[in-house]
Design a protein around this motif. Structure first.
Motif, PDB file in Angstrom:
ATOM      1  N   ALA A 140      21.905  -1.504  -2.026  1.00  0.00           N
ATOM      2  CA  ALA A 140      21.670  -2.679  -1.177  1.00  0.00           C
ATOM      3  C   ALA A 140      20.265  -2.652  -0.593  1.00  0.00           C
ATOM      4  O   ALA A 140      19.574  -3.686  -0.552  1.00  0.00           O
ATOM      5  CB  ALA A 140      22.711  -2.735  -0.066  1.00  0.00           C
ATOM      6  N   ASP A 141      19.821  -1.494  -0.144  1.00  0.00           N
ATOM      7  CA  ASP A 141      18.464  -1.380   0.401  1.00  0.00           C
ATOM      8  C   ASP A 141      17.421  -1.738  -0.650  1.00  0.00           C
ATOM      9  O   ASP A 141      16.434  -2.433  -0.356  1.00  0.00           O
ATOM     10  CB  ASP A 141      18.221   0.047   0.915  1.00  0.00           C
ATOM     11  CG  ASP A 141      19.003   0.352   2.182  1.00  0.00           C
ATOM     12  OD1 ASP A 141      19.485  -0.600   2.830  1.00  0.00           O
ATOM     13  OD2 ASP A 141      19.142   1.542   2.523  1.00  0.00           O
ATOM     14  N   GLU A 142      17.629  -1.268  -1.879  1.00  0.00           N
ATOM     15  CA  GLU A 142      16.677  -1.564  -2.957  1.00  0.00           C
ATOM     16  C   GLU A 142      16.671  -3.051  -3.291  1.00  0.00           C
ATOM     17  O   GLU A 142      15.606  -3.647  -3.488  1.00  0.00           O
ATOM     18  CB  GLU A 142      17.039  -0.735  -4.200  1.00  0.00           C
ATOM     19  CG  GLU A 142      16.182  -1.005  -5.424  1.00  0.00           C
ATOM     20  CD  GLU A 142      14.716  -0.610  -5.270  1.00  0.00           C
ATOM     21  OE1 GLU A 142      13.927  -0.919  -6.190  1.00  0.00           O
ATOM     22  OE2 GLU A 142      14.345   0.004  -4.251  1.00  0.00           O
ATOM     23  N   CYS A 143      17.842  -3.678  -3.330  1.00  0.00           N
ATOM     24  CA  CYS A 143      17.914  -5.117  -3.606  1.00  0.00           C
ATOM     25  C   CYS A 143      17.216  -5.917  -2.517  1.00  0.00           C
ATOM     26  O   CYS A 143      16.393  -6.803  -2.801  1.00  0.00           O
ATOM     27  CB  CYS A 143      19.380  -5.557  -3.713  1.00  0.00           C
ATOM     28  SG  CYS A 143      20.173  -5.069  -5.253  1.00  0.00           S
ATOM     29  N   HIS A 144      17.521  -5.607  -1.283  1.00  0.00           N
ATOM     30  CA  HIS A 144      16.964  -6.387  -0.176  1.00  0.00           C
ATOM     31  C   HIS A 144      15.452  -6.166  -0.033  1.00  0.00           C
ATOM     32  O   HIS A 144      14.736  -7.048   0.451  1.00  0.00           O
ATOM     33  CB  HIS A 144      17.698  -6.041   1.112  1.00  0.00           C
ATOM     34  CG  HIS A 144      19.157  -6.409   1.055  1.00  0.00           C
ATOM     35  ND1 HIS A 144      20.120  -5.813   1.843  1.00  0.00           N
ATOM     36  CD2 HIS A 144      19.816  -7.314   0.282  1.00  0.00           C
ATOM     37  CE1 HIS A 144      21.301  -6.335   1.557  1.00  0.00           C
ATOM     38  NE2 HIS A 144      21.144  -7.235   0.615  1.00  0.00           N
ATOM     39  N   ARG A 145      14.981  -5.029  -0.484  1.00  0.00           N
ATOM     40  CA  ARG A 145      13.534  -4.772  -0.478  1.00  0.00           C
ATOM     41  C   ARG A 145      12.809  -5.746  -1.390  1.00  0.00           C
ATOM     42  O   ARG A 145      11.638  -6.083  -1.159  1.00  0.00           O
ATOM     43  CB  ARG A 145      13.270  -3.324  -0.920  1.00  0.00           C
ATOM     44  CG  ARG A 145      11.828  -2.871  -0.755  1.00  0.00           C
ATOM     45  CD  ARG A 145      11.717  -1.358  -0.880  1.00  0.00           C
ATOM     46  NE  ARG A 145      11.966  -0.895  -2.229  1.00  0.00           N
ATOM     47  CZ  ARG A 145      11.031  -0.796  -3.176  1.00  0.00           C
ATOM     48  NH1 ARG A 145       9.785  -1.151  -2.902  1.00  0.00           N
ATOM     49  NH2 ARG A 145      11.329  -0.358  -4.374  1.00  0.00           N
ATOM     50  N   HIS A 146      13.532  -6.228  -2.413  1.00  0.00           N
ATOM     51  CA  HIS A 146      12.954  -7.194  -3.356  1.00  0.00           C
ATOM     52  C   HIS A 146      13.493  -8.608  -3.111  1.00  0.00           C
ATOM     53  O   HIS A 146      13.351  -9.479  -3.983  1.00  0.00           O
ATOM     54  CB  HIS A 146      13.271  -6.773  -4.800  1.00  0.00           C
ATOM     55  CG  HIS A 146      12.651  -5.469  -5.201  1.00  0.00           C
ATOM     56  ND1 HIS A 146      11.323  -5.336  -5.515  1.00  0.00           N
ATOM     57  CD2 HIS A 146      13.188  -4.221  -5.315  1.00  0.00           C
ATOM     58  CE1 HIS A 146      11.056  -4.084  -5.830  1.00  0.00           C
ATOM     59  NE2 HIS A 146      12.170  -3.377  -5.712  1.00  0.00           N
ATOM     60  N   ASP A 147      14.111  -8.834  -1.948  1.00  0.00           N
ATOM     61  CA  ASP A 147      14.672 -10.145  -1.602  1.00  0.00           C
ATOM     62  C   ASP A 147      15.733 -10.599  -2.598  1.00  0.00           C
ATOM     63  O   ASP A 147      15.836 -11.790  -2.928  1.00  0.00           O
ATOM     64  CB  ASP A 147      13.577 -11.211  -1.489  1.00  0.00           C
ATOM     65  CG  ASP A 147      12.624 -10.937  -0.326  1.00  0.00           C
ATOM     66  OD1 ASP A 147      13.104 -10.472   0.724  1.00  0.00           O
ATOM     67  OD2 ASP A 147      11.421 -11.180  -0.486  1.00  0.00           O
TER      68      ASP A 147
END
Length: 373
Positions: A151-158
């Motif tokens: 989730a952190d990786e996804c949200h880092r890329h919006d």
């Protein structure tokens, strides 16, 4: 007569009555105040959606006519023509078929991300990328995603993170608590649990997405029928007890298979040797579910002989019922992949997937031992 049923009745009706125009206007002005047409909503399908929503800790949910319908609804909640999505390479075959064969026709493209690269998405992200679709526990090799990290990786890329939580169930893992934006289930499997329902549920982390899911479900006609909803709610009431027994039995069987000379490899997150055992233990709170896979020799006749000999695990290409079963990924769920894709994912001729039920585990072990011998 004052009737107060303990269990919600089955509202087997396609349409509901209004007394006058005032009631009709109330229906449109106050959503959820009453019902009009069962495609738009029904007390039974709403009860199922609300029950799973509560288990997952969501802001709203919808019940659909199948697991495939719920995957479609989740993707459409965020995507339109011209968009691009990422999908874990280790994914249910039906999900990849939906992306490849149908959503591609309306201008939604997909890139598949190998499991080892899920936490480094930068190289796969395009300006039009909207989401990543992944599974808590993958089918059929039982790889476990670290959902908080993902989730952190996804949200880092919006990007939005959409998690298929079918194999785990909310008893093991609650993806929304770990940062996912949508979690979904093939209710056909553990939620219902008795191999007599075909259904799905999609749960959203925020109210806006939940409203969009309701709109999609209503307009596309994905709504679940009253009878199937009622059966799923009944099955859901024993989910916690069933998952504990599924997990207990599967771990015992995985340990037995690990020691058997006819078995080349065992894939079960509960085994300490499993690559994601630590994250599976943390996310599953010490339970690992009822699904496992193992490899025999890459000989079709050896696999068929095992299937003919085993008695308590009928060859039934589904999973998660109270009764045990087995499936053959190469010939069922993943048969439409190219040979190169199958080889890359480790889906070989000798791979057999077990759905371990809640029968007495000593009987299941004895049956597998005689079949393998």
């Amino acid at each position: 007569m004052d009737i107060r049923p303990k269990i919600t009745p089955i509202y087997q009706t396609s349409v509901f009555k209004f007394q006058d125009l005032t009631e009709l206007e109330t229906y449109f002005q106050e959503p959820g105040s009453s019902y009009m047409y069962s495609r738009n909503g029904n007390p039974n399908s709403d009860e199922l959606a609300e029950a799973v929503n509560k288990l997952e800790g969501g802001a709203g949910a919808v019940a659909t006519g199948s697991g495939m319908a719920t995957i479609f609804a989740a993707l459409m909640a965020y995507c339109r023509a011209g968009d691009h999505v990422l999908c874990a390479a280790d994914i249910y075959g039906g999900s990849s078929a939906l992306l490849n064969a149908e959503l591609s026709r309306v201008g939604i493209t997909v890139t598949y991300v190998p499991f080892e690269q899920l936490y480094n998405l930068g190289q796969f992200v395009q300006p039009t990328t909207r989401l990543l679709l992944a599974e808590t526990i993958s089918n059929p090799l039982l790889r476990v995603a670290d959902l908080r990290r993902l989730a952190d990786e996804c949200h880092r890329h919006d990007l939005k993170l959409v998690v298929d939580n079918t194999f785990a169930s909310p008893i093991l893992t609650k993806p929304l608590d770990l940062g996912a934006d949508i979690t979904l289930h093939s209710v056909t499997k553990y939620i219902s649990g008795h191999s007599d329902v075909t259904a799905g549920v999609t749960v959203a982390a925020d109210a806006e997405t939940a409203a969009r899911l309701r709109q999609i479900t209503m307009i596309y006609g994905l709504t679940l029928s009253p009878m199937e909803s009622w059966l799923a709610v009944r099955g859901l009431k024993t989910l916690r007890l069933r998952v504990r027994e599924h997990s207990h039995n599967a771990l015992a069987i995985a340990k037995m298979l690990q020691q058997h000379p006819a078995v080349r490899a065992v894939y079960y997150p509960g085994l300490p040797q499993h690559e994601q055992h630590a994250v599976a233990s943390e996310q599953g709170h010490g339970l690992f579910g009822g699904m496992l896979s193992f490899k025999l020799d890459d000989d079709p006749e050896a696999v068929s002989d095992f299937m003919r000999r085993v008695k308590r695990f009928p060859f039934a290409p589904s999973l998660a019922g109270v009764d045990s079963s087995l499936s053959y990924p190469l010939g069922t769920s993943h048969r439409n992949l190219t040979p190169e894709q199958q080889e890359t994912l480790g889906i070989s001729v000798g791979l057999v997937r077990l759905s371990v039920g809640i029968e007495p585990v000593e009987e299941l072990i004895a049956d597998l031992e005689q079949a393998l011998s």
